[in-house]
Design a protein around this motif. Sequence first.
Motif: not given
Length: 59
Positions: A1-23
């Motif tokens: 399974m690849t990281n959900p940030c790959f080709h994510c349209a909602d990606r922005h700087p430091v989104c790993h702090d708030t992204c539920e898909r990444y968590k």
Amino acid sequence: MTNPCFHCADRHPVCHDTCERYKAWQEFHAAEVADKRRKNDFDEEFWHGNPQRRRRRHR
């Protein structure tokens, strides 16, 4: 399974702090890595304790 940030349209700087898909992916990935480490049956004591398996240097 690849990281959900790959080709994510909602990606922005430091989104790993708030992204539920990444968590959710991070928890899945940590469990997968732990499972691989647990299944690793490398016997370090046998490998390093056997002098015939040691690499010999040519002089």
